[in-house]
Design a protein around this motif. Structure first.
Motif, PDB file in Angstrom:
ATOM      1  N   LEU A  27       0.825  -1.208   0.000  1.00  0.00           N
ATOM      2  CA  LEU A  27       0.000   0.000   0.000  1.00  0.00           C
ATOM      3  C   LEU A  27       0.854   1.250   0.000  1.00  0.00           C
ATOM      4  N   LEU A  30       1.751   1.847  -3.476  1.00  0.00           N
ATOM      5  CA  LEU A  30       0.635   2.194  -4.352  1.00  0.00           C
ATOM      6  C   LEU A  30       0.051   3.562  -4.037  1.00  0.00           C
ATOM      7  N   LEU A  31       0.084   3.971  -2.774  1.00  0.00           N
ATOM      8  CA  LEU A  31      -0.525   5.231  -2.337  1.00  0.00           C
ATOM      9  C   LEU A  31       0.573   6.195  -1.917  1.00  0.00           C
ATOM     10  N   ALA A 336      -3.694  -5.148  -0.700  1.00  0.00           N
ATOM     11  CA  ALA A 336      -3.170  -3.817  -0.999  1.00  0.00           C
ATOM     12  C   ALA A 336      -3.769  -3.274  -2.297  1.00  0.00           C
ATOM     13  N   LYS A 337      -3.811  -4.106  -3.314  1.00  0.00           N
ATOM     14  CA  LYS A 337      -4.363  -3.653  -4.601  1.00  0.00           C
ATOM     15  C   LYS A 337      -5.840  -3.305  -4.481  1.00  0.00           C
ATOM     16  N   ALA A 340      -6.405  -0.091  -2.396  1.00  0.00           N
ATOM     17  CA  ALA A 340      -6.065   1.050  -3.252  1.00  0.00           C
ATOM     18  C   ALA A 340      -7.155   1.283  -4.291  1.00  0.00           C
ATOM     19  N   ARG A 345      -7.663   4.010  -7.049  1.00  0.00           N
ATOM     20  CA  ARG A 345      -6.343   3.809  -7.647  1.00  0.00           C
ATOM     21  C   ARG A 345      -6.213   2.365  -8.126  1.00  0.00           C
TER      22      ARG A 345
END
Length: 441
Positions: A27, A30-31, A336-337, A340, A345
């Motif tokens: 995460l 990704l963020l 996590a994906k 997001a 996202r």
């Protein structure tokens, strides 16, 4: 400053095991923007690489090397040490107890529940008081010290029966964790006996399991190979058997026979962390019900995975994924994906993972493994097993330290010393569920 904080989206991850750790790490990548804050809250300040706990108990690997510190390992993630006691799903707030036993609150916009599991206990008289598990470094260190102390005391006994009781070790659970543990303790006891000048064969090991096969997870062929290794190492394997009672100096087996022993390890499986029961949400076999995208039904802002969640196995319809490190790590990546994606996202995806096989360390020079469903045993399996662990440990310095520990174990006799780093209370089953009380003074 207060206005800025209110505009920040808060993602809170409960638990720092394989799933929570991997989710937080992904995460953070990704963020990357400043408008999302990722927080991980856990009773400990590390991710524990649990597959190597038998090596810690056996004196091969230092306990520090299997603990991956959250500080420094998780960039752009705020780490809070605390035990989460209550979650208000409607108000998007949770309560936790900090190191000084103070109750604190935390708000969240997205909640990720990965509190992991605890040892599964049964209503067996004396079990919680006199047996020890293998879910924490404290339990592993206590087992190691306790075994060595009992062997030292056995050398001072005038009573032959009492000496033998101190040299008898009972391990309950012939899954891969229990099997690895009993063989690592066997190797430790052999080294101790040689250095204390008595016959290693005088140390008796009893491995119990209600199942009819050793390590059913690896299949019948490899399970039989593992059982042959156990018998060659002098392990008394009794299948279809468990405990009826546990006492300080003996156990009563399910066939009503009595075995004099001062050491009992209980490694029979796990159940979801106690937090799950407090949520008043649907469960399956004690694990929180989730959808294939790892979201909690009826709560689109809440996600869960790992040992505490009943994650559907889309490769085997109607089944849930087993509580293994392999699944936990990969579920963390999917979490996590999808978290997001819930923030705009990327796109959500279902968790789908085909089992890549298992690796099981069977002590000196031996292992069994079935990578990609290819059955291996002996030295090739040993190389695959240790290579996999070095690959899977998520920090370079820990890999280096474990590799050196492996090399040291191959070249030198095991160090036989009881350091007293873990007390009996530290190693109680309940201690691994949360934060112990602060010490006086």
């Amino acid at each position: 400053m207060g206005g800025y904080r209110q505009m920040v989206t808060s993602v809170v991850i409960v638990g720092s095991g394989f799933t929570g750790f991997e989710c937080a790490r992904r995460l953070a990548r990704l963020l990357r923007k400043d408008d999302v804050e990722v927080t991980i809250i856990s009773p400990v300040d590390y991710m524990l690489y649990t597959p190597l706990l038998p090596d810690v108990a056996g004196g091969v690997v230092d306990a520090r090397f299997v603990a991956i510190p959250l500080a420094g390992s998780l960039k752009r993630v705020r780490a809070i040490r605390g035990r989460v006691d209550h979650v208000d799903l409607q108000a998007h707030r949770l309560q936790y107890t900090d190191l000084e036993q103070r109750t604190r609150e935390l708000s969240w916009d997205r909640l990720v529940l990965t509190p992991g599991s605890v040892t599964r206990l049964f209503d067996i008289p004396g079990l919680a008081q006199y047996a020890r598990g293998l879910k924490s470094t404290a339990e592993a260190l206590y087992l190691r010290d306790h075994v060595l102390q009992q062997l030292e005391l056995s050398c001072l006994e005038d009573d032959a029966e009492l000496a033998q009781a101190r040299r008898t070790i009972v391990v309950v659970g012939a899954s891969y964790s229990g099997t690895e543990l009993v063989l690592q303790l066997r190797a430790l006891a052999n080294a101790a006996a040689k250095q204390m000048n008595f016959d290693p064969a005088a140390v008796k090991f009893l491995l119990l399991d209600v199942a009819e096969q050793v390590m059913p997870e690896v299949g019948e062929k490899l399970g039989n190979r593992a059982q042959r290794v156990l018998r060659r190492r002098g392990i008394d394997v009794r299948l279809g058997m468990t405990l009826n009672e546990v006492h300080p100096d003996h156990v009563v087996l399910s066939d009503d026979s009595r075995v004099a022993a001062h050491t009992v390890a209980w490694v029979t499986g796990v159940t979801a962390a106690p937090l799950i029961e407090t949520l008043n949400l649907p469960t399956e076999n004690g694990r929180l019900t989730v959808q294939t995208d790892l979201s909690v039904p009826g709560h689109p802002d809440v996600f869960a995975a790992g040992d505490a969640a009943a994650v559907p196995d889309v490769t085997r319809p109607g089944m849930i994924t087993p509580p293994t490190a392999q699944h936990a790590t990969r579920q963390g990546k999917t979490l996590a994906k999808n978290v997001a994606a819930s923030l705009g996202r990327g796109k959500k995806r279902d968790y789908k993972h085909h089992d890549m096989g298992l690796v099981v360390d069977l002590g000196p020079h031996q292992a069994v493994a079935n990578p990609l469903k290819i059955p291996l045993s002996g030295f090739p399996a040993k190389c695959v097993t240790r290579g996999y662990h070095l690959y899977a440990i998520p920090r370079g310095v820990n890999r280096w330290a474990v590799a050196l520990a492996y090399l040291t174990d191959a070249l030198f006799a095991r160090s036989v010393v009881s350091l007293g780093l873990s007390t009996q209370s530290d190693a109680q089953f309940s201690s691994s569920e949360g934060i112990p009380l602060p010490q006086a003074g």
